[in-house]
Design a protein around this motif. Structure first.
Motif, PDB file in Angstrom:
ATOM      1  N   UNK A  61      10.929  -0.765   8.573  1.00  0.00           N
ATOM      2  CA  UNK A  61      10.021  -2.005   8.033  1.00  0.00           C
ATOM      3  C   UNK A  61      10.080  -1.888   6.585  1.00  0.00           C
ATOM      4  N   UNK A  62      10.255  -3.050   6.132  1.00  0.00           N
ATOM      5  CA  UNK A  62      10.425  -3.091   4.643  1.00  0.00           C
ATOM      6  C   UNK A  62       9.767  -4.487   4.304  1.00  0.00           C
ATOM      7  N   UNK A  63       8.880  -4.404   3.068  1.00  0.00           N
ATOM      8  CA  UNK A  63       7.831  -5.256   2.522  1.00  0.00           C
ATOM      9  C   UNK A  63       8.513  -5.754   1.498  1.00  0.00           C
ATOM     10  N   UNK A  64       9.334  -6.800   1.222  1.00  0.00           N
ATOM     11  CA  UNK A  64       9.960  -7.240   0.120  1.00  0.00           C
ATOM     12  C   UNK A  64      10.637  -6.039  -0.721  1.00  0.00           C
ATOM     13  N   UNK A 100       9.364  -3.368  -1.362  1.00  0.00           N
ATOM     14  CA  UNK A 100       8.267  -2.450  -2.060  1.00  0.00           C
ATOM     15  C   UNK A 100       7.818  -1.306  -1.079  1.00  0.00           C
ATOM     16  N   UNK A 101       7.490  -1.595   0.159  1.00  0.00           N
ATOM     17  CA  UNK A 101       7.199  -0.541   0.997  1.00  0.00           C
ATOM     18  C   UNK A 101       8.341  -0.290   2.111  1.00  0.00           C
ATOM     19  N   UNK A 102       8.838   1.088   2.380  1.00  0.00           N
ATOM     20  CA  UNK A 102       9.630   1.311   3.244  1.00  0.00           C
ATOM     21  C   UNK A 102       9.222   2.483   3.980  1.00  0.00           C
ATOM     22  N   UNK A 103       9.545   2.589   5.359  1.00  0.00           N
ATOM     23  CA  UNK A 103       9.089   3.769   6.143  1.00  0.00           C
ATOM     24  C   UNK A 103      10.069   4.378   6.944  1.00  0.00           C
ATOM     25  N   UNK A 104      10.141   5.665   7.160  1.00  0.00           N
ATOM     26  CA  UNK A 104      10.868   6.400   7.996  1.00  0.00           C
ATOM     27  C   UNK A 104      10.183   7.302   8.827  1.00  0.00           C
ATOM     28  N   UNK A 105      10.628   6.984  10.352  1.00  0.00           N
ATOM     29  CA  UNK A 105       9.577   7.607  11.295  1.00  0.00           C
ATOM     30  C   UNK A 105      10.629   8.530  12.216  1.00  0.00           C
ATOM     31  N   UNK A 106      10.031   9.570  12.471  1.00  0.00           N
ATOM     32  CA  UNK A 106      10.867  10.633  13.414  1.00  0.00           C
ATOM     33  C   UNK A 106       9.984  11.250  14.244  1.00  0.00           C
ATOM     34  N   UNK A 107      10.246  11.314  15.539  1.00  0.00           N
ATOM     35  CA  UNK A 107       9.613  12.061  16.643  1.00  0.00           C
ATOM     36  C   UNK A 107      10.261  12.857  17.595  1.00  0.00           C
ATOM     37  N   UNK A 108       9.960  14.071  17.397  1.00  0.00           N
ATOM     38  CA  UNK A 108      10.567  15.135  18.495  1.00  0.00           C
ATOM     39  C   UNK A 108       9.720  15.433  19.752  1.00  0.00           C
ATOM     40  N   UNK A 109      10.225  15.021  20.745  1.00  0.00           N
ATOM     41  CA  UNK A 109       9.456  15.437  22.184  1.00  0.00           C
ATOM     42  C   UNK A 109      10.103  16.647  22.727  1.00  0.00           C
ATOM     43  N   UNK A 149       7.124   8.800   6.966  1.00  0.00           N
ATOM     44  CA  UNK A 149       7.225   8.915   5.493  1.00  0.00           C
ATOM     45  C   UNK A 149       7.297   7.383   5.113  1.00  0.00           C
ATOM     46  N   UNK A 150       6.511   7.215   4.176  1.00  0.00           N
ATOM     47  CA  UNK A 150       6.353   6.037   3.569  1.00  0.00           C
ATOM     48  C   UNK A 150       6.615   6.150   1.979  1.00  0.00           C
ATOM     49  N   UNK A 151       7.469   5.358   1.589  1.00  0.00           N
ATOM     50  CA  UNK A 151       8.025   4.912   0.392  1.00  0.00           C
ATOM     51  C   UNK A 151       7.662   3.835  -0.465  1.00  0.00           C
ATOM     52  N   UNK A 152       6.915   3.941  -1.624  1.00  0.00           N
ATOM     53  CA  UNK A 152       6.563   2.876  -2.505  1.00  0.00           C
ATOM     54  C   UNK A 152       7.600   2.789  -3.555  1.00  0.00           C
ATOM     55  N   UNK A 153       8.431   1.516  -3.565  1.00  0.00           N
ATOM     56  CA  UNK A 153       9.543   1.555  -4.317  1.00  0.00           C
ATOM     57  C   UNK A 153       9.492   0.401  -5.318  1.00  0.00           C
ATOM     58  N   UNK A 154      10.182   0.544  -6.372  1.00  0.00           N
ATOM     59  CA  UNK A 154      10.432  -0.167  -7.228  1.00  0.00           C
ATOM     60  C   UNK A 154       9.150  -0.738  -7.947  1.00  0.00           C
ATOM     61  N   UNK A 155       8.090   0.208  -8.221  1.00  0.00           N
ATOM     62  CA  UNK A 155       6.794  -0.427  -8.842  1.00  0.00           C
ATOM     63  C   UNK A 155       6.465   0.354 -10.069  1.00  0.00           C
ATOM     64  N   UNK A 156       7.267   1.548 -10.422  1.00  0.00           N
ATOM     65  CA  UNK A 156       6.692   1.769 -11.693  1.00  0.00           C
ATOM     66  C   UNK A 156       8.325   2.392 -12.476  1.00  0.00           C
ATOM     67  N   UNK A 157       8.168   2.519 -13.626  1.00  0.00           N
ATOM     68  CA  UNK A 157       9.144   3.026 -14.663  1.00  0.00           C
ATOM     69  C   UNK A 157       8.507   4.290 -15.645  1.00  0.00           C
ATOM     70  N   UNK A 158       9.216   4.981 -15.766  1.00  0.00           N
ATOM     71  CA  UNK A 158       8.684   6.206 -16.271  1.00  0.00           C
ATOM     72  C   UNK A 158       9.326   6.067 -17.945  1.00  0.00           C
ATOM     73  N   UNK A 159       8.491   6.374 -18.778  1.00  0.00           N
ATOM     74  CA  UNK A 159       9.194   6.397 -20.237  1.00  0.00           C
ATOM     75  C   UNK A 159       9.852   5.247 -20.570  1.00  0.00           C
ATOM     76  N   UNK A 160       9.358   4.172 -21.020  1.00  0.00           N
ATOM     77  CA  UNK A 160       9.928   2.982 -21.552  1.00  0.00           C
ATOM     78  C   UNK A 160      10.234   3.273 -23.160  1.00  0.00           C
TER      79      UNK A 160
END
Length: 214
Positions: free
Chosen positions: A1-4, A6-15, A128-139
Protein backbone atom coordinates in the motif's frame (compact mmCIF):
# COMPACT_ATOMS: atom_id res chain seq x y z
CA UNK A 1 0.00 0.00 0.00
CA UNK A 2 1.29 3.46 -0.86
CA UNK A 3 -0.51 6.70 0.09
CA UNK A 4 1.00 9.37 -2.18
CA UNK A 5 4.48 8.23 -1.17
CA UNK A 6 3.87 9.13 2.48
CA UNK A 7 2.73 5.83 3.97
CA UNK A 8 4.09 2.44 2.89
CA UNK A 9 3.49 -0.92 4.52
CA UNK A 10 5.33 -4.24 4.46
CA UNK A 11 3.51 -7.33 5.71
CA UNK A 12 4.90 -10.82 6.27
CA UNK A 13 3.11 -13.85 7.69
CA UNK A 14 4.68 -17.20 8.57
CA UNK A 15 2.37 -20.21 9.00
CA UNK A 16 3.61 -23.50 10.46
CA UNK A 17 1.44 -26.49 11.31
CA UNK A 18 1.50 -30.09 12.47
CA UNK A 19 -1.27 -32.67 12.73
CA UNK A 20 -2.22 -35.37 15.20
CA UNK A 21 -5.05 -37.89 15.30
CA UNK A 22 -7.98 -37.27 17.66
CA UNK A 23 -11.28 -38.95 18.46
CA UNK A 24 -13.91 -36.57 17.17
CA UNK A 25 -17.10 -36.53 15.12
CA UNK A 26 -15.67 -33.56 13.20
CA UNK A 27 -12.98 -34.71 10.70
CA UNK A 28 -10.74 -31.67 11.13
CA UNK A 29 -10.23 -29.20 13.95
CA UNK A 30 -7.72 -26.37 14.11
CA UNK A 31 -5.89 -24.93 17.07
CA UNK A 32 -4.43 -21.60 15.96
CA UNK A 33 -2.17 -19.29 17.91
CA UNK A 34 -1.18 -15.90 16.45
CA UNK A 35 1.77 -13.72 17.44
CA UNK A 36 1.50 -10.29 15.82
CA UNK A 37 4.31 -7.71 15.78
CA UNK A 38 3.59 -4.14 14.72
CA UNK A 39 6.46 -1.78 13.90
CA UNK A 40 6.13 1.84 12.83
CA UNK A 41 9.04 3.87 11.46
CA UNK A 42 9.56 7.40 10.25
CA UNK A 43 12.19 7.93 7.57
CA UNK A 44 14.41 11.00 7.60
CA UNK A 45 14.17 12.40 4.09
CA UNK A 46 17.67 13.93 4.08
CA UNK A 47 19.75 10.86 4.98
CA UNK A 48 17.22 8.03 4.53
CA UNK A 49 17.56 7.00 8.17
CA UNK A 50 14.80 5.03 9.90
CA UNK A 51 13.63 5.94 13.40
CA UNK A 52 11.42 3.49 15.30
CA UNK A 53 8.22 5.15 16.51
CA UNK A 54 6.26 2.16 17.78
CA UNK A 55 6.90 -1.50 18.63
CA UNK A 56 3.96 -3.60 19.78
CA UNK A 57 3.68 -7.37 20.18
CA UNK A 58 0.34 -9.15 20.66
CA UNK A 59 0.05 -12.88 21.35
CA UNK A 60 -3.47 -14.21 20.95
CA UNK A 61 -5.00 -17.01 23.02
CA UNK A 62 -5.55 -20.34 21.28
CA UNK A 63 -8.28 -19.96 18.65
CA UNK A 64 -10.37 -23.03 17.80
CA UNK A 65 -11.81 -23.71 14.36
CA UNK A 66 -13.72 -26.75 13.08
CA UNK A 67 -14.52 -27.60 9.44
CA UNK A 68 -17.55 -29.85 8.90
CA UNK A 69 -17.19 -32.71 6.38
CA UNK A 70 -19.52 -31.10 3.82
CA UNK A 71 -17.04 -28.23 3.34
CA UNK A 72 -14.10 -30.52 2.51
CA UNK A 73 -15.37 -31.54 -0.93
CA UNK A 74 -13.35 -28.92 -2.78
CA UNK A 75 -11.07 -25.93 -2.40
CA UNK A 76 -13.63 -23.28 -3.37
CA UNK A 77 -16.32 -24.38 -0.92
CA UNK A 78 -13.69 -24.87 1.79
CA UNK A 79 -12.29 -21.36 1.29
CA UNK A 80 -15.75 -19.85 1.51
CA UNK A 81 -16.51 -21.55 4.81
CA UNK A 82 -13.09 -20.87 6.36
CA UNK A 83 -13.13 -17.20 5.31
CA UNK A 84 -16.47 -16.71 7.03
CA UNK A 85 -15.29 -18.60 10.12
CA UNK A 86 -12.09 -16.55 10.36
CA UNK A 87 -14.06 -13.28 10.12
CA UNK A 88 -15.74 -14.19 13.40
CA UNK A 89 -12.45 -14.70 15.26
CA UNK A 90 -10.09 -12.17 16.84
CA UNK A 91 -7.43 -12.83 14.22
CA UNK A 92 -6.61 -9.42 12.63
CA UNK A 93 -8.27 -8.93 9.26
CA UNK A 94 -4.97 -8.22 7.49
CA UNK A 95 -3.60 -11.64 8.56
CA UNK A 96 -6.63 -13.71 7.53
CA UNK A 97 -6.03 -13.69 3.71
CA UNK A 98 -2.48 -14.98 4.28
CA UNK A 99 -3.47 -18.01 6.36
CA UNK A 100 -6.75 -18.84 4.58
CA UNK A 101 -5.18 -20.93 1.74
CA UNK A 102 -2.85 -22.70 4.19
CA UNK A 103 -5.74 -23.76 6.44
CA UNK A 104 -7.72 -25.09 3.48
CA UNK A 105 -4.70 -26.95 2.14
CA UNK A 106 -4.10 -28.65 5.50
CA UNK A 107 -7.77 -29.59 5.82
CA UNK A 108 -8.25 -31.00 2.31
CA UNK A 109 -4.87 -32.79 2.22
CA UNK A 110 -5.48 -34.67 5.45
CA UNK A 111 -9.21 -35.32 4.86
CA UNK A 112 -9.88 -39.03 4.31
CA UNK A 113 -6.56 -40.17 5.78
CA UNK A 114 -8.04 -40.62 9.24
CA UNK A 115 -11.36 -40.39 11.05
CA UNK A 116 -10.44 -37.21 12.88
CA UNK A 117 -7.39 -35.02 13.33
CA UNK A 118 -6.23 -31.78 14.92
CA UNK A 119 -4.09 -29.23 13.09
CA UNK A 120 -1.97 -27.18 15.47
CA UNK A 121 -0.97 -23.99 13.67
CA UNK A 122 1.48 -21.30 14.78
CA UNK A 123 1.20 -17.97 12.96
CA UNK A 124 3.88 -15.29 13.16
CA UNK A 125 2.92 -11.97 11.57
CA UNK A 126 4.95 -8.78 11.21
CA UNK A 127 3.49 -5.51 9.96
CA UNK A 128 5.95 -2.70 9.25
CA UNK A 129 4.59 0.76 8.50
CA UNK A 130 6.86 3.50 7.19
CA UNK A 131 6.13 7.22 7.22
CA UNK A 132 8.22 8.58 4.34
CA UNK A 133 9.27 12.01 3.16
CA UNK A 134 7.79 13.95 6.05
CA UNK A 135 10.80 15.15 8.07
CA UNK A 136 14.23 16.64 7.50
CA UNK A 137 16.97 16.63 10.13
CA UNK A 138 19.33 19.56 10.65
CA UNK A 139 18.61 22.16 8.01
CA UNK A 140 21.47 24.58 7.42
CA UNK A 141 21.80 27.90 5.66
CA UNK A 142 24.54 28.84 3.20
CA UNK A 143 26.81 29.81 6.11
CA UNK A 144 26.55 26.35 7.67
CA UNK A 145 24.33 27.51 10.54
CA UNK A 146 21.15 25.77 11.65
CA UNK A 147 18.09 27.75 10.73
CA UNK A 148 15.17 27.00 13.04
CA UNK A 149 12.34 29.45 12.59
CA UNK A 150 11.46 29.29 16.30
CA UNK A 151 13.83 29.95 19.23
CA UNK A 152 12.39 27.08 21.28
CA UNK A 153 11.05 23.62 20.61
CA UNK A 154 7.23 23.92 20.71
CA UNK A 155 6.94 20.52 22.43
CA UNK A 156 9.38 20.70 25.34
CA UNK A 157 9.67 24.53 25.32
CA UNK A 158 13.47 24.26 25.63
CA UNK A 159 15.71 26.32 23.38
CA UNK A 160 17.56 24.98 20.36
CA UNK A 161 21.11 24.71 21.69
CA UNK A 162 24.20 24.44 19.51
CA UNK A 163 24.18 20.65 19.84
CA UNK A 164 20.47 20.20 19.26
CA UNK A 165 19.38 17.83 16.51
CA UNK A 166 16.71 19.93 14.86
CA UNK A 167 14.00 18.24 12.85
CA UNK A 168 11.65 20.01 10.45
CA UNK A 169 8.25 18.74 9.39
CA UNK A 170 8.00 19.04 5.63
CA UNK A 171 4.24 19.56 5.66
CA UNK A 172 4.45 22.89 7.47
CA UNK A 173 8.16 23.74 8.04
CA UNK A 174 7.89 23.88 11.85
CA UNK A 175 11.01 22.79 13.72
CA UNK A 176 11.43 20.59 16.81
CA UNK A 177 14.01 18.64 18.73
CA UNK A 178 14.36 15.31 16.95
CA UNK A 179 13.53 13.17 20.00
CA UNK A 180 10.54 15.38 20.85
CA UNK A 181 8.91 15.17 17.44
CA UNK A 182 9.60 11.44 17.03
CA UNK A 183 7.91 10.75 20.36
CA UNK A 184 4.99 12.95 19.31
CA UNK A 185 4.61 11.26 15.90
CA UNK A 186 4.53 7.90 17.66
CA UNK A 187 1.21 9.03 19.18
CA UNK A 188 -0.25 11.41 16.58
CA UNK A 189 0.61 11.75 12.87
CA UNK A 190 0.22 15.53 12.89
CA UNK A 191 2.11 18.71 13.63
CA UNK A 192 1.78 19.69 17.32
CA UNK A 193 1.84 23.37 16.36
CA UNK A 194 -0.54 23.72 13.39
CA UNK A 195 -2.20 20.26 13.55
CA UNK A 196 -1.46 19.60 9.88
CA UNK A 197 -1.72 15.87 9.10
CA UNK A 198 1.62 14.57 7.81
CA UNK A 199 -0.19 11.85 5.84
CA UNK A 200 -2.39 14.33 4.00
CA UNK A 201 -0.85 17.79 4.33
CA UNK A 202 -2.67 20.91 3.29
CA UNK A 203 -1.30 22.73 0.26
CA UNK A 204 1.24 25.32 1.30
CA UNK A 205 0.12 28.87 0.78
CA UNK A 206 1.99 30.78 -1.89
CA UNK A 207 2.75 34.39 -1.16
CA UNK A 208 3.76 36.23 -4.35
CA UNK A 209 6.72 38.54 -4.16
CA UNK A 210 6.06 42.18 -5.00
CA UNK A 211 8.76 44.05 -6.88
CA UNK A 212 8.67 47.81 -6.65
CA UNK A 213 9.95 49.68 -9.65
CA UNK A 214 11.93 52.87 -9.43
Amino acid sequence: MDLDGIISTKQTVNYESKTRAIHSNTPVSFSIRVREVELRFVRDGSVLRENLLKHRTIASPVIGLEIPPCFLAGEEICRGYVAKALSKTIIPTWIQPFILPQICKDAITEEGKRSGFMVEAQVGAVKQTYINNCIDVNDYNSGGLKIPTEPDCPICLQDFGPRSIITKLRCCDYNFHRDCILMWLGRKPSCPTCRDDIRNPRPKKFTPKIFLGR
